[in-house]
Design a protein around this motif. Structure first.
Motif, PDB file in Angstrom:
ATOM      1  N   GLU A   1       3.914   1.498  -1.170  1.00 50.78           N
ATOM      2  CA  GLU A   1       4.552   1.590  -2.476  1.00 50.78           C
ATOM      3  C   GLU A   1       3.587   2.161  -3.517  1.00 50.78           C
ATOM      4  O   GLU A   1       3.956   3.020  -4.316  1.00 50.78           O
ATOM      5  CB  GLU A   1       5.022   0.207  -2.918  1.00 50.78           C
ATOM      6  CG  GLU A   1       5.793   0.205  -4.209  1.00 50.78           C
ATOM      7  CD  GLU A   1       6.285  -1.176  -4.580  1.00 50.78           C
ATOM      8  OE1 GLU A   1       6.533  -1.400  -5.771  1.00 50.78           O
ATOM      9  OE2 GLU A   1       6.416  -2.033  -3.694  1.00 50.78           O
ATOM     10  N   GLN A   2       2.335   1.717  -3.472  1.00 53.30           N
ATOM     11  CA  GLN A   2       1.333   2.229  -4.399  1.00 53.30           C
ATOM     12  C   GLN A   2       1.093   3.721  -4.158  1.00 53.30           C
ATOM     13  O   GLN A   2       0.985   4.503  -5.102  1.00 53.30           O
ATOM     14  CB  GLN A   2       0.032   1.457  -4.246  1.00 53.30           C
ATOM     15  CG  GLN A   2      -1.044   1.887  -5.221  1.00 53.30           C
ATOM     16  CD  GLN A   2      -2.317   1.084  -5.057  1.00 53.30           C
ATOM     17  OE1 GLN A   2      -2.437   0.250  -4.158  1.00 53.30           O
ATOM     18  NE2 GLN A   2      -3.280   1.323  -5.909  1.00 53.30           N
ATOM     19  N   LYS A   3       1.036   4.114  -2.900  1.00 57.04           N
ATOM     20  CA  LYS A   3       0.842   5.522  -2.561  1.00 57.04           C
ATOM     21  C   LYS A   3       1.996   6.372  -3.080  1.00 57.04           C
ATOM     22  O   LYS A   3       1.780   7.448  -3.638  1.00 57.04           O
ATOM     23  CB  LYS A   3       0.714   5.673  -1.042  1.00 57.04           C
ATOM     24  CG  LYS A   3       0.434   7.070  -0.579  1.00 57.04           C
ATOM     25  CD  LYS A   3       0.313   7.131   0.929  1.00 57.04           C
ATOM     26  CE  LYS A   3       0.135   8.555   1.394  1.00 57.04           C
ATOM     27  NZ  LYS A   3       0.089   8.664   2.852  1.00 57.04           N
TER      28      LYS A   3
ATOM     29  N   GLN B   1       0.827  -1.200   0.000  1.00 59.33           N
ATOM     30  CA  GLN B   1       0.000   0.000   0.000  1.00 59.33           C
ATOM     31  C   GLN B   1       0.866   1.257   0.000  1.00 59.33           C
ATOM     32  O   GLN B   1       0.570   2.221  -0.706  1.00 59.33           O
ATOM     33  CB  GLN B   1      -0.937   0.008   1.204  1.00 59.33           C
ATOM     34  CG  GLN B   1      -2.080  -0.972   1.088  1.00 59.33           C
ATOM     35  CD  GLN B   1      -2.934  -1.013   2.346  1.00 59.33           C
ATOM     36  OE1 GLN B   1      -2.538  -0.520   3.402  1.00 59.33           O
ATOM     37  NE2 GLN B   1      -4.112  -1.616   2.239  1.00 59.33           N
TER      38      GLN B   1
ATOM     39  N   GLU C   1       3.933   5.698  -5.645  1.00 56.58           N
ATOM     40  CA  GLU C   1       3.830   5.760  -7.105  1.00 56.58           C
ATOM     41  C   GLU C   1       2.784   6.788  -7.529  1.00 56.58           C
ATOM     42  O   GLU C   1       2.993   7.538  -8.474  1.00 56.58           O
ATOM     43  CB  GLU C   1       3.478   4.390  -7.675  1.00 56.58           C
ATOM     44  CG  GLU C   1       4.626   3.417  -7.678  1.00 56.58           C
ATOM     45  CD  GLU C   1       5.779   3.859  -8.550  1.00 56.58           C
ATOM     46  OE1 GLU C   1       5.544   4.401  -9.645  1.00 56.58           O
ATOM     47  OE2 GLU C   1       6.932   3.673  -8.128  1.00 56.58           O
ATOM     48  N   GLU C   2       1.655   6.820  -6.822  1.00 52.67           N
ATOM     49  CA  GLU C   2       0.612   7.792  -7.132  1.00 52.67           C
ATOM     50  C   GLU C   2       1.112   9.220  -6.892  1.00 52.67           C
ATOM     51  O   GLU C   2       0.828  10.122  -7.680  1.00 52.67           O
ATOM     52  CB  GLU C   2      -0.638   7.521  -6.299  1.00 52.67           C
ATOM     53  CG  GLU C   2      -1.367   6.256  -6.711  1.00 52.67           C
ATOM     54  CD  GLU C   2      -2.491   5.876  -5.753  1.00 52.67           C
ATOM     55  OE1 GLU C   2      -2.696   6.565  -4.734  1.00 52.67           O
ATOM     56  OE2 GLU C   2      -3.174   4.873  -6.039  1.00 52.67           O
ATOM     57  N   GLU C   3       1.858   9.417  -5.817  1.00 54.78           N
ATOM     58  CA  GLU C   3       2.410  10.735  -5.528  1.00 54.78           C
ATOM     59  C   GLU C   3       3.421  11.158  -6.590  1.00 54.78           C
ATOM     60  O   GLU C   3       3.441  12.311  -7.016  1.00 54.78           O
ATOM     61  CB  GLU C   3       3.054  10.751  -4.143  1.00 54.78           C
ATOM     62  CG  GLU C   3       2.060  10.699  -3.015  1.00 54.78           C
ATOM     63  CD  GLU C   3       2.716  10.591  -1.647  1.00 54.78           C
ATOM     64  OE1 GLU C   3       3.966  10.546  -1.560  1.00 54.78           O
ATOM     65  OE2 GLU C   3       1.973  10.547  -0.657  1.00 54.78           O
ATOM     66  N   LYS C   4       4.256  10.218  -7.035  1.00 61.00           N
ATOM     67  CA  LYS C   4       5.234  10.525  -8.078  1.00 61.00           C
ATOM     68  C   LYS C   4       4.524  10.915  -9.377  1.00 61.00           C
ATOM     69  O   LYS C   4       4.938  11.852 -10.057  1.00 61.00           O
ATOM     70  CB  LYS C   4       6.147   9.328  -8.329  1.00 61.00           C
ATOM     71  CG  LYS C   4       7.190   9.113  -7.280  1.00 61.00           C
ATOM     72  CD  LYS C   4       8.046   7.905  -7.624  1.00 61.00           C
ATOM     73  CE  LYS C   4       9.038   7.592  -6.532  1.00 61.00           C
ATOM     74  NZ  LYS C   4       9.862   6.418  -6.863  1.00 61.00           N
ATOM     75  N   GLU C   5       3.475  10.184  -9.726  1.00 61.92           N
ATOM     76  CA  GLU C   5       2.726  10.483 -10.943  1.00 61.92           C
ATOM     77  C   GLU C   5       2.068  11.853 -10.846  1.00 61.92           C
ATOM     78  O   GLU C   5       2.104  12.636 -11.799  1.00 61.92           O
ATOM     79  CB  GLU C   5       1.670   9.398 -11.199  1.00 61.92           C
ATOM     80  CG  GLU C   5       0.878   9.599 -12.464  1.00 61.92           C
ATOM     81  CD  GLU C   5       1.721   9.528 -13.729  1.00 61.92           C
ATOM     82  OE1 GLU C   5       1.303  10.119 -14.742  1.00 61.92           O
ATOM     83  OE2 GLU C   5       2.789   8.881 -13.716  1.00 61.92           O
ATOM     84  N   ALA C   6       1.496  12.169  -9.701  1.00 61.65           N
ATOM     85  CA  ALA C   6       0.888  13.487  -9.506  1.00 61.65           C
ATOM     86  C   ALA C   6       1.943  14.585  -9.611  1.00 61.65           C
ATOM     87  O   ALA C   6       1.685  15.642 -10.202  1.00 61.65           O
ATOM     88  CB  ALA C   6       0.189  13.547  -8.148  1.00 61.65           C
ATOM     89  N   GLN C   7       3.124  14.337  -9.072  1.00 57.56           N
ATOM     90  CA  GLN C   7       4.210  15.314  -9.155  1.00 57.56           C
ATOM     91  C   GLN C   7       4.645  15.526 -10.603  1.00 57.56           C
ATOM     92  O   GLN C   7       4.885  16.646 -11.029  1.00 57.56           O
ATOM     93  CB  GLN C   7       5.400  14.855  -8.298  1.00 57.56           C
ATOM     94  CG  GLN C   7       6.543  15.831  -8.251  1.00 57.56           C
ATOM     95  CD  GLN C   7       6.192  17.121  -7.530  1.00 57.56           C
ATOM     96  OE1 GLN C   7       5.353  17.151  -6.650  1.00 57.56           O
ATOM     97  NE2 GLN C   7       6.834  18.194  -7.917  1.00 57.56           N
TER      98      GLN C   7
END
Length: 69
Positions: free
Chosen positions: A31-33, A29, A35-41
């Motif tokens: 790690e997924q969070k 969870q 990845e989502e933060e990196k994509e948003a950035q």
């Protein structure tokens, strides 16, 4: 008795296995969070770069597609 329980399930007891599974679930969870933060950035940074482009650069990049907006 506890020794037999461990032998029946392999190396670890049921309690340890459940804790390990919970830890694995938590790590996935996190790690997924991340990845989502990196994509948003990445999306945010791309939008910021586009804001700083001149009209000529935007026209060159996107061309005259005929859309008003």
């Amino acid at each position: 008795m506890a020794r037999r329980k461990e032998e029946a399930n392999g190396i670890f007891s049921e309690d340890i296995l459940s804790k390990l599974k919970e830890t694995k679930k938590d790590l996935l969870q996190e790690e997924q969070k991340l990845e989502e933060e990196k994509e948003a950035q990445r999306i945010f940074e791309r939008k910021e770069r586009e804001k700083n482009l001149s009209f000529a650069e935007l026209l060159e990049r996107h061309g005259d597609k005929g859309n008003k907006f």
